[in-house]
Design a protein around this motif. Structure first.
Motif, mmCIF file in Angstrom:
data_model
loop_
_atom_site.group_PDB
_atom_site.id
_atom_site.type_symbol
_atom_site.label_atom_id
_atom_site.label_comp_id
_atom_site.label_asym_id
_atom_site.label_seq_id
_atom_site.Cartn_x
_atom_site.Cartn_y
_atom_site.Cartn_z
ATOM 1 N N VAL A 1 39.221 -0.579 -7.946
ATOM 2 C CA VAL A 1 39.237 0.760 -7.336
ATOM 3 C C VAL A 1 40.441 1.564 -7.822
ATOM 4 O O VAL A 1 40.317 2.732 -8.222
ATOM 5 N N VAL A 2 41.634 0.958 -7.783
ATOM 6 C CA VAL A 2 42.842 1.667 -8.214
ATOM 7 C C VAL A 2 42.745 2.050 -9.688
ATOM 8 O O VAL A 2 43.121 3.154 -10.088
ATOM 9 N N ALA A 3 42.206 1.141 -10.514
ATOM 10 C CA ALA A 3 42.065 1.431 -11.942
ATOM 11 C C ALA A 3 41.058 2.556 -12.181
ATOM 12 O O ALA A 3 41.268 3.423 -13.034
ATOM 13 N N ASP B 1 42.677 5.788 -10.864
ATOM 14 C CA ASP B 1 43.917 5.976 -11.632
ATOM 15 C C ASP B 1 44.838 7.030 -11.017
ATOM 16 O O ASP B 1 45.424 7.854 -11.700
ATOM 17 N N GLU B 2 44.943 7.004 -9.675
ATOM 18 C CA GLU B 2 45.819 7.956 -9.000
ATOM 19 C C GLU B 2 46.731 7.265 -7.998
ATOM 20 O O GLU B 2 47.399 7.916 -7.208
ATOM 21 N N GLY B 3 46.766 5.950 -8.025
ATOM 22 C CA GLY B 3 47.619 5.224 -7.104
ATOM 23 C C GLY B 3 46.986 5.034 -5.742
ATOM 24 O O GLY B 3 45.873 5.507 -5.455
ATOM 25 N N VAL B 4 47.708 4.339 -4.882
ATOM 26 C CA VAL B 4 47.211 3.998 -3.551
ATOM 27 C C VAL B 4 46.948 5.249 -2.718
ATOM 28 O O VAL B 4 46.013 5.305 -1.916
ATOM 29 N N GLU B 5 47.751 6.280 -2.917
ATOM 30 C CA GLU B 5 47.644 7.478 -2.091
ATOM 31 C C GLU B 5 46.293 8.163 -2.214
ATOM 32 O O GLU B 5 45.853 8.877 -1.317
ATOM 33 N N ARG B 6 45.586 7.947 -3.342
ATOM 34 C CA ARG B 6 44.285 8.583 -3.535
ATOM 35 C C ARG B 6 43.266 8.058 -2.529
ATOM 36 O O ARG B 6 42.370 8.794 -2.093
ATOM 37 N N MET B 7 43.396 6.797 -2.125
ATOM 38 C CA MET B 7 42.409 6.200 -1.218
ATOM 39 C C MET B 7 42.391 6.899 0.136
ATOM 40 O O MET B 7 41.332 7.072 0.735
ATOM 41 N N GLY B 8 43.563 7.266 0.622
ATOM 42 C CA GLY B 8 43.615 7.914 1.925
ATOM 43 C C GLY B 8 43.490 9.409 1.876
ATOM 44 O O GLY B 8 43.332 10.060 2.917
ATOM 45 N N LEU C 1 46.920 -3.605 -4.127
ATOM 46 C CA LEU C 1 47.034 -2.152 -4.238
ATOM 47 C C LEU C 1 48.245 -1.750 -5.070
ATOM 48 O O LEU C 1 48.209 -0.767 -5.815
ATOM 49 N N ALA C 2 49.321 -2.525 -4.960
ATOM 50 C CA ALA C 2 50.531 -2.219 -5.728
ATOM 51 C C ALA C 2 50.487 -2.844 -7.114
ATOM 52 O O ALA C 2 50.855 -2.201 -8.104
ATOM 53 N N PHE C 3 50.030 -4.101 -7.209
ATOM 54 C CA PHE C 3 50.012 -4.796 -8.491
ATOM 55 C C PHE C 3 49.102 -4.098 -9.500
ATOM 56 O O PHE C 3 49.342 -4.169 -10.707
ATOM 57 N N SER C 4 48.073 -3.441 -9.004
ATOM 58 C CA SER C 4 47.162 -2.735 -9.906
ATOM 59 C C SER C 4 47.906 -1.692 -10.719
ATOM 60 O O SER C 4 47.687 -1.542 -11.925
ATOM 61 N N MET C 5 48.807 -0.962 -10.071
ATOM 62 C CA MET C 5 49.555 0.075 -10.773
ATOM 63 C C MET C 5 50.539 -0.523 -11.779
ATOM 64 O O MET C 5 50.840 0.097 -12.794
ATOM 65 N N GLY D 1 39.105 3.140 -21.121
ATOM 66 C CA GLY D 1 39.840 2.003 -21.668
ATOM 67 C C GLY D 1 40.649 1.290 -20.606
ATOM 68 O O GLY D 1 40.708 0.052 -20.585
ATOM 69 N N ILE D 2 41.278 2.058 -19.700
ATOM 70 C CA ILE D 2 42.065 1.456 -18.626
ATOM 71 C C ILE D 2 41.184 0.623 -17.712
ATOM 72 O O ILE D 2 41.500 -0.525 -17.385
ATOM 73 N N VAL D 3 40.043 1.195 -17.300
ATOM 74 C CA VAL D 3 39.132 0.470 -16.405
ATOM 75 C C VAL D 3 38.619 -0.798 -17.076
ATOM 76 O O VAL D 3 38.572 -1.873 -16.459
#
Length: 441
Positions: A57-59, A62-69, A199-203, A219-221
């Protein structure tokens, strides 16, 4: 498999494989006995697959944890992200890992254990963390190429000897593992709380890929998905080996997985067993702390770039050191309520965000309804579990929820609210499409 995916996968494995991951499976195997395999299947669902979903999801976004909320509310998204990084960072994740490295890794090696030895160990430990985390461009290489192989070699050595030389056959299951091994395994994996770390390790992985030249979203995903799969396979193999070690260790009143692994190391390798087990624990905790310091520092630099990344590394390393000196029991007592609040909300946001990847109409209510339902239930659970308010009505209210007896009172309300939210969003999208169609024609 290309070199970058291999190194990223090894790094992700070592970031996940902290002290908790080392000691949960042996105790599960010890208690589950002959029902170890179905219990481990449940453990893998929540202890491996759920964190893998978080990585994907984070990948993808690609906007960090804050995008989820953010779909709930922009302010909520930022507050949620800050709480996540504080909980896995200086307030809990970093000092807990450092304390476990000290308590377990040096238990039988240092003649004296007091405040001065803890401080001395922490100075050396955090100096290494600081030096490695200081250069984010080389973190993937430093962990994936050097620290992870050391960790894997030590674990593999212990696992191969233990699996080939079991002390006893698998014994009858104990407790809930005898009646519901899969459910018990699911709950054990749930309590590892690895999803918050994911959530943090993904970044960390994403940043490492960008430093290596992978910048396009597809490519990132692709790279993160492959690295996540490799990490998951390694975790599953190691977890199964550790569970088998616990299952084939004669029962003699062990309190946790640490006791089992310490005993197994001594049984198989004699006096050198302490060194092998200590190396496993210290390296596992070290890689986790490096990843957490990097993730927290990158988050701070991304949102307040006036302060350089290296200053954030120093701040989080120093804060981790200071909290470590408080001792493990103090850290756990301070952080437990925060984690109990965050974990259900984190699961809800990861699951809804994962659905969002495959749903092409705008999702708003499908985020808001589950979150505003889960938050008060989590607060009720904290009050009930910790006895914060002497009000029997609150405990009674919480215990009326299905699955509340296993700390999953939020699960069925979350599922129901998600379905209602999706239905409302789908209907809203159809009405908008109908209006646009009428406007055109």
């Amino acid at each position: 498999m290309n070199r970058l995916v291999l190194i990223s996968g090894l790094m992700l494995f070592s970031l996940f494989f902290g002290a908790g991951n080392l000691i949960f499976p042996p105790m599960l195997g010890h208690q589950a006995g002959v029902d170890m395999w179905p219990a481990m299947a449940g453990f893998i669902v929540t202890g491996v697959l759920l964190p893998l979903l978080a990585v994907i999801v984070v990948a993808y976004f690609d906007e960090g944890v804050e995008r989820m909320g953010r779909p709930v509310h922009p302010v909520f998204g930022m507050v949620f992200a800050v709480l996540v990084y504080l909980s896995i960072g200086a307030l809990y994740g970093i000092p807990r890992a450092a304390n476990v490295a000290y308590e377990v890794g040096t238990a039988n090696l240092l003649p004296v254990h007091d405040a001065s030895t803890l401080i001395g160990f922490s100075v050396v430990f955090f100096l290494i963390v600081f030096m490695v985390a200081l250069n984010p461009a080389k973190i993937v290489d430093n962990i994936g190429k050097y620290l992870t192989p050391i960790l894997l070699i030590a674990i593999t050595l212990l696992s191969l000897f233990a699996v080939s030389r079991p002390e006893t056959p698998l014994q009858p299951a104990q407790g809930g593992y005898g009646s519901a091994p899969v459910v018990s395994g699911i709950l054990e994996g749930y309590f590892t709380m690895d999803l918050i770390g994911a959530l943090a390790f993904s970044m960390v992985i994403i940043s490492g890929l960008k430093y290596s030249g992978v910048t396009d979203r597809r490519g990132i995903v692709s790279h993160v998905l492959k690295a996540g799969m490799l990490s998951s396979v390694l975790l599953i193999v190691i977890y199964l080996a550790l569970a088998y070690i616990g299952g084939t260790t004669a029962r003699d009143g062990y309190e946790n997985g640490t006791d089992i692994l310490t005993y197994s190391s001594m049984r198989l390798f004699g006096s050198s067993g302490d060194l092998i087990f200590s190396a496993i624990v210290v390296v596992a905790c070290l890689t986790t702390c490096i990843g957490l310091v990097n993730a927290c520092s990158a988050f701070g630099a991304r949102h307040y770039s006036r302060i350089p990344y290296k200053v954030y590394v120093f701040v989080f390393t120093a804060a981790g050191f200071l909290f470590t000196t408080l001792g493990l029991n103090t850290i756990l007592s301070l952080a437990a309520p925060l984690l109990a609040f965050l974990y259900p909300v984190s699961i809800v946001l990861v699951m809804v965000s994962f659905l969002n990847i495959f749903i092409h109409f705008e999702m708003k209510h499908a985020y808001v309804l589950p979150v505003v339902t889960t938050i008060p239930i989590s607060i009720l659970e904290i009050i009930h579990t910790n006895g914060l308010l002497e009000m029997e009505a609150i405990s009674t209210m919480y215990m009326t929820l299905p699955l509340s007896e296993v700390s999953l009172g939020w699960l069925l309300p979350f599922a129901a609210m998600t379905m209602i939210g999706l239905a409302v969003d789908w209907r809203r999208a159809n009405l908008i499409d109908a209006r646009e169609h009428q406007t055109v024609y």
